[in-house]
Design a protein around this motif. Structure first.
Motif, PDB file in Angstrom:
ATOM      1  N   SER A  44       0.799  -1.177  -0.080  1.00  0.00           N
ATOM      2  CA  SER A  44       0.029  -0.019   0.098  1.00  0.00           C
ATOM      3  C   SER A  44       0.950   1.172  -0.017  1.00  0.00           C
ATOM      4  O   SER A  44       0.729   2.314  -0.873  1.00  0.00           O
ATOM      5  CB  SER A  44      -0.910   0.076   1.170  1.00  0.00           C
ATOM      6  N   ILE A  45       1.824   1.186   0.898  1.00  0.00           N
ATOM      7  CA  ILE A  45       2.704   2.430   0.907  1.00  0.00           C
ATOM      8  C   ILE A  45       4.203   2.044   1.091  1.00  0.00           C
ATOM      9  O   ILE A  45       4.420   0.714   1.462  1.00  0.00           O
ATOM     10  CB  ILE A  45       2.317   3.306   2.234  1.00  0.00           C
ATOM     11  N   GLU A  48       7.015  -1.179   3.722  1.00  0.00           N
ATOM     12  CA  GLU A  48       6.178  -2.467   4.402  1.00  0.00           C
ATOM     13  C   GLU A  48       7.172  -3.674   3.978  1.00  0.00           C
ATOM     14  O   GLU A  48       6.722  -4.701   4.565  1.00  0.00           O
ATOM     15  CB  GLU A  48       4.957  -2.394   3.719  1.00  0.00           C
ATOM     16  N   ASN A 159      -0.598   3.114  -3.230  1.00  0.00           N
ATOM     17  CA  ASN A 159      -1.184   4.135  -2.673  1.00  0.00           C
ATOM     18  C   ASN A 159      -0.946   5.334  -3.643  1.00  0.00           C
ATOM     19  O   ASN A 159       0.195   5.824  -3.371  1.00  0.00           O
ATOM     20  CB  ASN A 159      -1.136   4.420  -1.158  1.00  0.00           C
ATOM     21  N   THR A 178       1.952  -6.108   3.572  1.00  0.00           N
ATOM     22  CA  THR A 178       1.416  -5.156   4.463  1.00  0.00           C
ATOM     23  C   THR A 178       2.102  -5.029   5.668  1.00  0.00           C
ATOM     24  O   THR A 178       2.487  -6.188   6.215  1.00  0.00           O
ATOM     25  CB  THR A 178      -0.173  -5.334   4.833  1.00  0.00           C
ATOM     26  N   THR A 183       0.462  -0.215   8.453  1.00  0.00           N
ATOM     27  CA  THR A 183      -0.696  -0.011   7.443  1.00  0.00           C
ATOM     28  C   THR A 183      -2.030  -0.109   8.238  1.00  0.00           C
ATOM     29  O   THR A 183      -2.419  -1.292   8.898  1.00  0.00           O
ATOM     30  CB  THR A 183      -0.737  -0.899   6.264  1.00  0.00           C
ATOM     31  N   SER A 184      -3.068   0.595   8.072  1.00  0.00           N
ATOM     32  CA  SER A 184      -4.478   0.396   8.603  1.00  0.00           C
ATOM     33  C   SER A 184      -5.307  -0.420   7.801  1.00  0.00           C
ATOM     34  O   SER A 184      -4.825  -0.696   6.615  1.00  0.00           O
ATOM     35  CB  SER A 184      -5.032   1.801   8.463  1.00  0.00           C
ATOM     36  N   ASN A 186      -7.925  -0.088   6.903  1.00  0.00           N
ATOM     37  CA  ASN A 186      -8.669   0.715   5.501  1.00  0.00           C
ATOM     38  C   ASN A 186      -7.976   1.021   4.386  1.00  0.00           C
ATOM     39  O   ASN A 186      -8.355   0.846   3.400  1.00  0.00           O
ATOM     40  CB  ASN A 186      -9.323   2.103   6.226  1.00  0.00           C
ATOM     41  N   MET A 187      -6.607   1.359   4.650  1.00  0.00           N
ATOM     42  CA  MET A 187      -5.441   1.447   3.463  1.00  0.00           C
ATOM     43  C   MET A 187      -5.406   0.121   2.985  1.00  0.00           C
ATOM     44  O   MET A 187      -5.420   0.250   1.736  1.00  0.00           O
ATOM     45  CB  MET A 187      -4.248   2.018   4.193  1.00  0.00           C
ATOM     46  N   GLU A 190      -8.331  -0.272   0.718  1.00  0.00           N
ATOM     47  CA  GLU A 190      -8.430   0.584  -0.444  1.00  0.00           C
ATOM     48  C   GLU A 190      -7.351   0.092  -1.505  1.00  0.00           C
ATOM     49  O   GLU A 190      -7.662  -0.044  -2.756  1.00  0.00           O
ATOM     50  CB  GLU A 190      -7.684   1.977  -0.081  1.00  0.00           C
ATOM     51  N   THR A 191      -6.196  -0.538  -1.035  1.00  0.00           N
ATOM     52  CA  THR A 191      -5.320  -1.325  -2.147  1.00  0.00           C
ATOM     53  C   THR A 191      -5.889  -2.276  -2.577  1.00  0.00           C
ATOM     54  O   THR A 191      -5.934  -2.548  -3.850  1.00  0.00           O
ATOM     55  CB  THR A 191      -3.840  -1.913  -1.155  1.00  0.00           C
ATOM     56  N   SER A 194      -8.402  -1.283  -5.324  1.00  0.00           N
ATOM     57  CA  SER A 194      -7.748  -0.708  -6.419  1.00  0.00           C
ATOM     58  C   SER A 194      -7.386  -1.952  -7.482  1.00  0.00           C
ATOM     59  O   SER A 194      -7.404  -1.691  -8.516  1.00  0.00           O
ATOM     60  CB  SER A 194      -6.658   0.109  -6.215  1.00  0.00           C
TER      61      SER A 194
END
Length: 227
Positions: A44-45, A48, A159, A178, A183-184, A186-187, A190-191, A194
């Motif tokens: 996600s970000i 990680e 993200n 993750t 990482t939340s 929710n994030m 979202e990943t 997507s």
């Protein structure tokens, strides 16, 4: 090579190496209809541990006798050349400006691990997503598919970037890395959404930087002290 990160090579009996090999085995049986040959590892970000997982997973497949290529397609901030202690003089971004069918072999490097070759990221271009979405990149993935048993793609974080969404449409399956307490949920959702929006085949999620519990596995989640 950075032995601190290539744990499957430097410390093959560690619990982390065992977890990586278990992941390799599970991926080998991930599909009964079609062999999984091309795998994208993303997150996600940043931070990680996706590059750590990609490098060690590639080494694990090579250790099992497969002819493996590790492709650093995070052409913004990829660091596979750092993990393997090699120079990033030319790589994927450079190759995609050439005739890929004629020149691709000149951009692939030996890793120092038997059976494992690497295509580094190359220079950071002004248009990473456009390069990855080009017909040349699609052609390259097709060529490499026929040259190797397994190809591991180390992709950019999802993200805010389209890069790995593009790559996910070109591979057999995608793994999401993750970080525990990073990482939340929710994030991560979202990943996942997507990737689902581009019809990516999500093979599973690796929960990274957790305490290893011997012989304990929870669905698609694996534990380890990964960086």
């Amino acid at each position: 090579m950075n032995n601190n990160e290539l744990i499957i090579y430097s410390d093959p009996k560690s619990s982390m190496s065992e977890a990586i090999r278990t992941l390799r085995t599970n991926l080998q049986f991930a599909s009964v209809d079609k062999k999984i040959k091309t795998i994208l590892v993303t997150s996600s970000i940043p931070g990680e541990g996706k590059s750590f997982i990609a490098a060690n997973l590639a080494a694990a497949f090579a250790g099992a006798g497969s002819k493996v290529l590790l492709v650093d397609c995070d052409i913004r901030k990829g660091r596979q050349h750092t993990i393997f202690g090699l120079h990033n003089k030319k790589g994927l971004s450079n190759l995609l400006l050439k005739d890929v069918s004629e020149d691709y072999q000149n951009y692939i490097h030996e890793s120092g691990i038997e059976g494992l070759s690497i295509l580094f990221k190359g220079i950071t271009p002004p248009n990473p997503s456009e390069l990855l979405n080009s017909e040349k990149n699609k052609q390259l993935v097709s060529i490499l598919y026929n040259e190797y048993d397994i190809i591991i793609f180390d992709g950019a974080p999802i993200n805010g970037l389209p890069d790995s969404l593009v790559m996910s449409t070109l591979v057999d399956g995608t793994i999401i890395v993750t970080g525990a307490k990073t990482t939340s949920f929710n994030m991560l959702e979202e990943t996942k959404k997507s990737l689902e929006n581009v019809n990516a085949n999500i093979l599973g999620v690796i929960l990274n930087r957790t305490e290893v519990r011997k012989n304990k596995y929870y669905g698609g989640y694996y534990g380890g002290y990964y960086e």
